[in-house]
Design a protein around this motif. Structure first.
Motif, PDB file in Angstrom:
ATOM      1  N   SER B  66       0.812  -1.196  -0.160  1.00  0.00           N
ATOM      2  CA  SER B  66       0.029   0.026   0.073  1.00  0.00           C
ATOM      3  C   SER B  66       0.894   1.242   0.029  1.00  0.00           C
ATOM      4  O   SER B  66       2.008   1.330   0.726  1.00  0.00           O
ATOM      5  CB  SER B  66      -0.839  -0.091   1.484  1.00  0.00           C
ATOM      6  N   ARG B  67       0.563   2.303  -0.926  1.00  0.00           N
ATOM      7  CA  ARG B  67       1.399   3.607  -1.058  1.00  0.00           C
ATOM      8  C   ARG B  67       0.651   4.511  -0.152  1.00  0.00           C
ATOM      9  O   ARG B  67      -0.662   4.609  -0.797  1.00  0.00           O
ATOM     10  CB  ARG B  67       1.750   3.666  -2.552  1.00  0.00           C
ATOM     11  N   PRO B  68       1.060   5.208   0.493  1.00  0.00           N
ATOM     12  CA  PRO B  68       0.051   6.204   1.321  1.00  0.00           C
ATOM     13  C   PRO B  68      -0.428   7.239   0.465  1.00  0.00           C
ATOM     14  O   PRO B  68       0.073   7.612  -0.578  1.00  0.00           O
ATOM     15  CB  PRO B  68       1.083   7.002   2.238  1.00  0.00           C
ATOM     16  N   LYS B  69      -1.894   7.403   0.785  1.00  0.00           N
ATOM     17  CA  LYS B  69      -2.648   8.261  -0.055  1.00  0.00           C
ATOM     18  C   LYS B  69      -2.884   8.025  -1.604  1.00  0.00           C
ATOM     19  O   LYS B  69      -3.241   8.740  -2.579  1.00  0.00           O
ATOM     20  CB  LYS B  69      -2.209   9.932   0.198  1.00  0.00           C
ATOM     21  N   SER B  70      -2.369   6.755  -1.905  1.00  0.00           N
ATOM     22  CA  SER B  70      -2.506   6.289  -3.473  1.00  0.00           C
ATOM     23  C   SER B  70      -3.223   5.025  -3.502  1.00  0.00           C
ATOM     24  O   SER B  70      -4.014   4.677  -4.491  1.00  0.00           O
ATOM     25  CB  SER B  70      -1.076   6.296  -3.773  1.00  0.00           C
ATOM     26  N   GLY B  71      -3.104   4.169  -2.648  1.00  0.00           N
ATOM     27  CA  GLY B  71      -3.810   2.855  -3.042  1.00  0.00           C
ATOM     28  C   GLY B  71      -2.788   1.740  -2.816  1.00  0.00           C
ATOM     29  O   GLY B  71      -1.752   1.766  -2.541  1.00  0.00           O
ATOM     30  N   TYR B  72      -3.455   0.484  -3.353  1.00  0.00           N
ATOM     31  CA  TYR B  72      -2.500  -0.819  -3.517  1.00  0.00           C
ATOM     32  C   TYR B  72      -1.828  -0.860  -4.781  1.00  0.00           C
ATOM     33  O   TYR B  72      -2.397  -0.734  -5.727  1.00  0.00           O
ATOM     34  CB  TYR B  72      -3.462  -2.059  -2.912  1.00  0.00           C
ATOM     35  N   TYR B  73      -0.452  -1.556  -4.963  1.00  0.00           N
ATOM     36  CA  TYR B  73       0.044  -1.775  -5.953  1.00  0.00           C
ATOM     37  C   TYR B  73       0.618  -3.172  -5.864  1.00  0.00           C
ATOM     38  O   TYR B  73       0.694  -3.708  -4.801  1.00  0.00           O
ATOM     39  CB  TYR B  73       1.299  -0.742  -6.008  1.00  0.00           C
ATOM     40  N   VAL B  74       0.818  -3.810  -7.216  1.00  0.00           N
ATOM     41  CA  VAL B  74       1.804  -5.159  -7.074  1.00  0.00           C
ATOM     42  C   VAL B  74       3.045  -5.046  -6.873  1.00  0.00           C
ATOM     43  O   VAL B  74       3.480  -4.175  -7.620  1.00  0.00           O
ATOM     44  CB  VAL B  74       1.397  -5.780  -8.555  1.00  0.00           C
ATOM     45  N   ARG B  75       3.570  -5.734  -6.028  1.00  0.00           N
ATOM     46  CA  ARG B  75       4.810  -5.769  -5.589  1.00  0.00           C
ATOM     47  C   ARG B  75       5.673  -6.728  -6.156  1.00  0.00           C
ATOM     48  O   ARG B  75       7.077  -6.372  -6.376  1.00  0.00           O
ATOM     49  CB  ARG B  75       4.883  -5.653  -4.198  1.00  0.00           C
ATOM     50  N   PHE B  76       5.193  -7.972  -6.471  1.00  0.00           N
ATOM     51  CA  PHE B  76       5.976  -9.118  -6.589  1.00  0.00           C
ATOM     52  C   PHE B  76       5.044 -10.221  -7.372  1.00  0.00           C
ATOM     53  O   PHE B  76       4.043 -10.475  -6.820  1.00  0.00           O
ATOM     54  CB  PHE B  76       6.537  -9.623  -5.192  1.00  0.00           C
ATOM     55  N   ASN B  77       5.593 -10.932  -8.007  1.00  0.00           N
ATOM     56  CA  ASN B  77       5.047 -11.963  -8.873  1.00  0.00           C
ATOM     57  C   ASN B  77       5.687 -13.389  -8.122  1.00  0.00           C
ATOM     58  O   ASN B  77       6.672 -13.735  -8.412  1.00  0.00           O
ATOM     59  CB  ASN B  77       5.223 -11.976 -10.161  1.00  0.00           C
ATOM     60  N   PRO B  78       4.723 -13.978  -7.533  1.00  0.00           N
ATOM     61  CA  PRO B  78       5.054 -15.384  -6.929  1.00  0.00           C
ATOM     62  C   PRO B  78       5.613 -16.385  -7.785  1.00  0.00           C
ATOM     63  O   PRO B  78       6.291 -17.306  -7.541  1.00  0.00           O
ATOM     64  CB  PRO B  78       3.875 -15.660  -5.998  1.00  0.00           C
ATOM     65  N   ARG B  79       5.370 -16.203  -9.163  1.00  0.00           N
ATOM     66  CA  ARG B  79       5.891 -17.139 -10.068  1.00  0.00           C
ATOM     67  C   ARG B  79       7.261 -16.911 -10.838  1.00  0.00           C
ATOM     68  O   ARG B  79       7.967 -17.431 -11.286  1.00  0.00           O
ATOM     69  CB  ARG B  79       4.864 -17.311 -11.333  1.00  0.00           C
ATOM     70  N   ARG B  80       7.709 -15.499 -10.428  1.00  0.00           N
ATOM     71  CA  ARG B  80       8.783 -14.886 -10.957  1.00  0.00           C
ATOM     72  C   ARG B  80       9.728 -15.077  -9.772  1.00  0.00           C
ATOM     73  O   ARG B  80      10.456 -13.968  -9.255  1.00  0.00           O
ATOM     74  CB  ARG B  80       8.861 -13.434 -11.688  1.00  0.00           C
ATOM     75  N   PHE B  81      10.429 -16.357  -9.609  1.00  0.00           N
ATOM     76  CA  PHE B  81      11.398 -16.342  -8.655  1.00  0.00           C
ATOM     77  C   PHE B  81      12.673 -16.579  -9.182  1.00  0.00           C
ATOM     78  O   PHE B  81      12.940 -16.405 -10.408  1.00  0.00           O
ATOM     79  CB  PHE B  81      11.209 -18.023  -7.985  1.00  0.00           C
ATOM     80  N   ALA B  82      13.941 -16.577  -8.531  1.00  0.00           N
ATOM     81  CA  ALA B  82      15.212 -16.528  -8.958  1.00  0.00           C
ATOM     82  C   ALA B  82      15.415 -17.824  -9.453  1.00  0.00           C
ATOM     83  O   ALA B  82      14.626 -18.823  -9.156  1.00  0.00           O
ATOM     84  CB  ALA B  82      15.882 -16.406  -7.702  1.00  0.00           C
ATOM     85  N   ASP B  83      16.512 -18.090 -10.149  1.00  0.00           N
ATOM     86  CA  ASP B  83      16.769 -19.467 -10.572  1.00  0.00           C
ATOM     87  C   ASP B  83      16.838 -20.484  -9.483  1.00  0.00           C
ATOM     88  O   ASP B  83      17.272 -20.062  -8.208  1.00  0.00           O
ATOM     89  CB  ASP B  83      17.990 -19.578 -11.321  1.00  0.00           C
ATOM     90  N   LEU B  84      16.683 -21.569  -9.621  1.00  0.00           N
ATOM     91  CA  LEU B  84      16.919 -22.553  -8.804  1.00  0.00           C
ATOM     92  C   LEU B  84      18.452 -22.918  -8.302  1.00  0.00           C
ATOM     93  O   LEU B  84      19.334 -22.833  -9.313  1.00  0.00           O
ATOM     94  CB  LEU B  84      16.436 -23.976  -8.883  1.00  0.00           C
ATOM     95  N   PRO B  85      18.870 -23.375  -7.045  1.00  0.00           N
ATOM     96  CA  PRO B  85      20.236 -23.897  -6.966  1.00  0.00           C
ATOM     97  C   PRO B  85      20.646 -25.021  -7.967  1.00  0.00           C
ATOM     98  O   PRO B  85      19.589 -25.835  -8.304  1.00  0.00           O
ATOM     99  CB  PRO B  85      20.235 -24.045  -5.669  1.00  0.00           C
ATOM    100  N   LYS B  86      21.697 -25.154  -8.397  1.00  0.00           N
ATOM    101  CA  LYS B  86      22.078 -26.281  -9.137  1.00  0.00           C
ATOM    102  C   LYS B  86      21.976 -27.620  -8.552  1.00  0.00           C
ATOM    103  O   LYS B  86      22.607 -27.566  -7.303  1.00  0.00           O
ATOM    104  CB  LYS B  86      23.466 -26.118  -9.980  1.00  0.00           C
ATOM    105  N   LYS B  87      21.905 -28.632  -9.295  1.00  0.00           N
ATOM    106  CA  LYS B  87      22.109 -29.917  -8.698  1.00  0.00           C
ATOM    107  C   LYS B  87      23.537 -30.284  -8.733  1.00  0.00           C
ATOM    108  O   LYS B  87      24.474 -29.986  -9.770  1.00  0.00           O
ATOM    109  CB  LYS B  87      21.360 -30.876  -9.554  1.00  0.00           C
ATOM    110  N   MET B  88      24.085 -30.839  -7.567  1.00  0.00           N
ATOM    111  CA  MET B  88      25.480 -31.542  -7.548  1.00  0.00           C
ATOM    112  C   MET B  88      25.835 -32.806  -7.816  1.00  0.00           C
ATOM    113  O   MET B  88      24.875 -33.523  -7.360  1.00  0.00           O
ATOM    114  CB  MET B  88      25.891 -30.711  -6.375  1.00  0.00           C
ATOM    115  N   ASP B  89      26.828 -33.203  -8.248  1.00  0.00           N
ATOM    116  CA  ASP B  89      27.017 -34.483  -8.225  1.00  0.00           C
ATOM    117  C   ASP B  89      28.283 -34.792  -7.106  1.00  0.00           C
ATOM    118  O   ASP B  89      29.359 -34.831  -7.294  1.00  0.00           O
ATOM    119  CB  ASP B  89      27.713 -34.654  -9.544  1.00  0.00           C
ATOM    120  N   PRO B  90      27.753 -35.704  -6.265  1.00  0.00           N
ATOM    121  CA  PRO B  90      28.539 -35.995  -4.980  1.00  0.00           C
ATOM    122  C   PRO B  90      29.427 -37.505  -5.766  1.00  0.00           C
ATOM    123  O   PRO B  90      29.042 -38.017  -6.768  1.00  0.00           O
ATOM    124  CB  PRO B  90      27.663 -36.495  -3.896  1.00  0.00           C
TER     125      PRO B  90
END
Lengths: 479, 479
Positions: B66-90
């Motif tokens: 919420s921005r004061p005196k202005s209303g609600y705004y979209v802040r983050f898209n839950p599907r736009r995550f950072a890349d996943l950590p890589k799989k490692m080969d032990p």
């Protein structure tokens, strides 16, 4: 013979002790009439009430009896016990299969049954414990912990409780610091962690014979081998026998109950403890000392511990509050000496920490001094019960019956005629809702099949009397 | 994506879910202005209060602002995550020395410190737990037990608590009987007993890589060897890799966290679980399933367990209430399947029973239905925290930072630039009173030195924000 707390004795106890000494010295003999309460009060310059209390106390121990409209009479001489059970010679070579597992499991299933007369237990009746006071300490802990005891406690244990445990060691002359204590889930977890810290699968452990069946079970379950060393029914493990075994076999650790061993009730004299620790230090064999019964002494002073004589940290001292205060709280401790780091990391890895609430409650209970107060009453009660049970067995069992003379703890070790198999006796007794612990489960190699362990943790009453009478009759029938 | 409890959803949650879906589908984009509360209420035919609640909920998750005196705004898209950590080969061969013991011990010492921002924990903040209600259950237990919880509890555990645990298994489709449950002192004791029941020193255990450091410690302390199997950051252990290892080496048991594995957050799909159990049944390899995080799911349904697919009793299922309800109560359990007798006798021999009072209190708490109620709130809170922490890391850390996307549990697994050593980062962060769990302690052979685990158990607030910002700055400086 009887408990005395220097500087704190009640008058009636002093008077009772005088009478008890006269009985023990055969000045007053069984059947003799005692002075009336009035005469006793005049003789000692005490009130009638105090004189009555003294007789009441002696009556509770079964030493005298009141006959209606006649007065008090001597009933039992505490120095005239039955013969002691014989020392047995186990096989002193390492073995792997170490338990009568089936028999133990069968018996354990009946341990918690509430509708039987359970002489198989080695613990106090719950009505000897300060339940209401302990509950108050629980509520106090909930109220005073900022997180209402929800958070993990330190892996090593609640700091205040460790301080109290360190203070308890004063009783045996110890100078233990709170940092040297690790709180465990009862004494058994302490013993298991000690074993895990100083042994590897395949190693050999020396124990006294007979020993508590739980010790045999744990040794077997950790893949360890076992050597049983003969023990004297009064002075405990045979030190020469132990030294010979150490010379002959590679022994990774020695595991003993030096004070009021279960089942024999033996208590190692101080000089034995000292010699034992010196011997093990010389051979660099760690000693796991299970002192769970140490506070339940009947004499004037708490027996010392092996830890007291330990200069180089080879003793891993284990104990708990399960036998003396709160079985269901599952709180014990270990003083691991030089094995601190090892034990401490095993504790953290394997169970993280003990319950927060029980630790804080007991820290409070011990901190306000209630434990010492409770122990004084418990010791008196147990001593009385020990004498009453002994007398009843002498009365109801065949004459050849031999009985141990424990100076503390919870159990009598009873030797019957060779022909009697106490496992069969147990089966028979269970038909009468009576349980005992058959001797065979207390050794791997010695033949204790005509021995049994009788716990006297339950206060004396008509039901106990009747139970022992029935048991005596069954033994007579089998003789 | 978000939690929903069929048939029980509040109206505001339904509305919020609709908005969240539009953000996820890019119908509403980051920066877009949202309809006012008044418009939202008209559109959905709901009260202004309910409309406000919906926005408040989304704001809590960091999806809108919420921005004061202005209303609600979209802040983050839950599907736009950072890349996943890589799989490692032990390294997939059995090894004996399996831990970075020194590093772990060093870190653990700071775990209970209260004056630091502790991102190293994988557990809920205590203020997410129902402390007052639990205390009431303790007092209830004290009042209602005839012995005020002083007596030993059954070795297998309090019967009423076992009934409640059996009922809990309904959540994953299980049909467990109270007799199949053994109560333990937390999940770790359950895992240790499971390992002791199915292995001997020298045996080899297969685990997923990365795994919780405590598992490596326990395996090492029991003298076991280890094979690390690669795991996917989303779907968990590589089943083909595991099958190859079973074909090549003699594997005594497999130990996994199939639901919300720690640290990766991976959750095995049901069909993987089924295939795993079939494969292990075929090869007769017991599976120790650690399901400690299973109830902390963010999705609509609790994930199934491997136990669910177990026809022949080869799964030893372990869990506890330590992560979800009462860490300090030390109550967990094991469903040992065909290993019941073995586990049960180890429990009895090694710790006799768990504390009576905590068992009875939890039996009461679960019995009156408070646990389910609490879990609903806890899941919502954790999901929100997970999103907020993820967003902050995306905001404050360098762009190449990769972050896991857990669908439950307590931790984010964060991969930094290869040049950054997270042990050094930890040392640096501790100067700012911030702790993290460096990646190196979560594997023996794979190189996770530029990974770290961030626990989001602490509710989002300015201090957390500041802590992650400081951490981000430290990482930037080291880049």
């Amino acid at each position: 013979m009887k408990s005395k707390f220097p500087g704190e004795d009640h008058l009636y106890l002093q008077v009772a002790e005088g009478v008890e000494k006269m009985i023990g010295d055969d000045i007053l003999r069984i059947g003799d009439k005692l002075p009336s309460v009035r005469v006793l009060s005049k003789e000692h310059g005490i009130s009638m009430g105090t004189a009555f209390q003294a007789y009441y106390h002696l009556e509770g121990k079964g030493l005298i009896e009141s006959r209606p409209k006649s007065g008090y009479y001597v009933r039992f001489n505490p120095r005239r016990f039955a013969d002691l059970p014989k020392k047995m010679d186990p096989v002193v070579t390492p073995v792997e299969k170490v338990t009568n597992q089936d028999m133990i499991m069968q018996m354990i299933k009946t341990m918690t049954a509430e509708d039987i007369m359970n002489f198989a237990l080695a613990s106090p009746s719950v009505n000897l414990l300060p339940a209401a006071r302990l509950s108050k300490s629980v509520v106090h802990a909930l109220r005073n912990d900022p997180h209402q005891c929800l958070q993990y406690e330190h892996a090593q244990g609640n700091p205040e409780l460790r301080k109290q445990i360190a203070r308890l060691s004063f009783n045996w002359g110890g100078k233990v610091k709170p940092d040297e204590v690790i709180i465990t889930s009862g004494c058994m977890e302490a013993v298991v962690m000690a074993l895990r810290s100083v042994t590897h699968a395949g190693d050999t452990i020396a124990v006294e014979c007979p020993s508590y069946f739980g010790i045999y079970q744990v040794i077997e379950s950790l893949g360890l081998k076992l050597i049983e060393i003969p023990a004297d029914p009064v002075t405990g493990i045979d030190l020469d026998g132990l030294e010979r075994a150490i010379g002959k076999h590679s022994i990774a650790a020695c595991l003993l109950v030096p004070n009021f061993s279960n089942p024999s009730g033996s208590c190692m004299p101080d000089e034995h403890k000292q010699r034992l620790v010196q011997m093990l230090t010389k051979h660099q064999v760690p000693l796991i000392e299970d002192d769970i019964y140490g506070e339940m002494y009947f004499g004037r002073q708490r027996p010392r511990t092996c830890k007291y004589f330990d200069k180089e940290g080879i003793v891993l001292y284990c104990s708990s509050l399960s036998k003396s205060l709160a079985p269901g709280y599952r709180i014990g401790w270990i003083l691991p000496g030089r094995y601190m780091d090892k034990v401490s990391s095993i504790k953290m890895m394997h169970s993280i920490s003990c319950a927060t609430i029980t630790q804080q409650a007991l820290a409070h209970f011990l901190g306000i001094g209630r434990y010492e107060y409770h122990l004084k009453n418990l010791r008196k009660a147990l001593h009385t019960q020990c004498l009453r049970y002994t007398q009843a067995i002498m009365q109801y069992f065949p004459e050849e019956t031999r009985i141990s003379r424990p100076q503390g703890g919870f159990v009598l070790w009873v030797e019957l005629s060779k022909h009697i198999n106490t496992y069969e006796l147990w089966l028979e007794a269970m038909k009468h809702q009576i349980s005992i612990a058959p001797g065979s489960i207390f050794s791997n190699s010695a033949n204790y099949s005509h021995y049994m362990r009788i716990g006297y943790g339950k206060p004396w009453d008509d039901k106990v009397d009747k139970g022992l009478k029935t048991l005596g009759n069954l033994v007579r029938k089998m003789s």
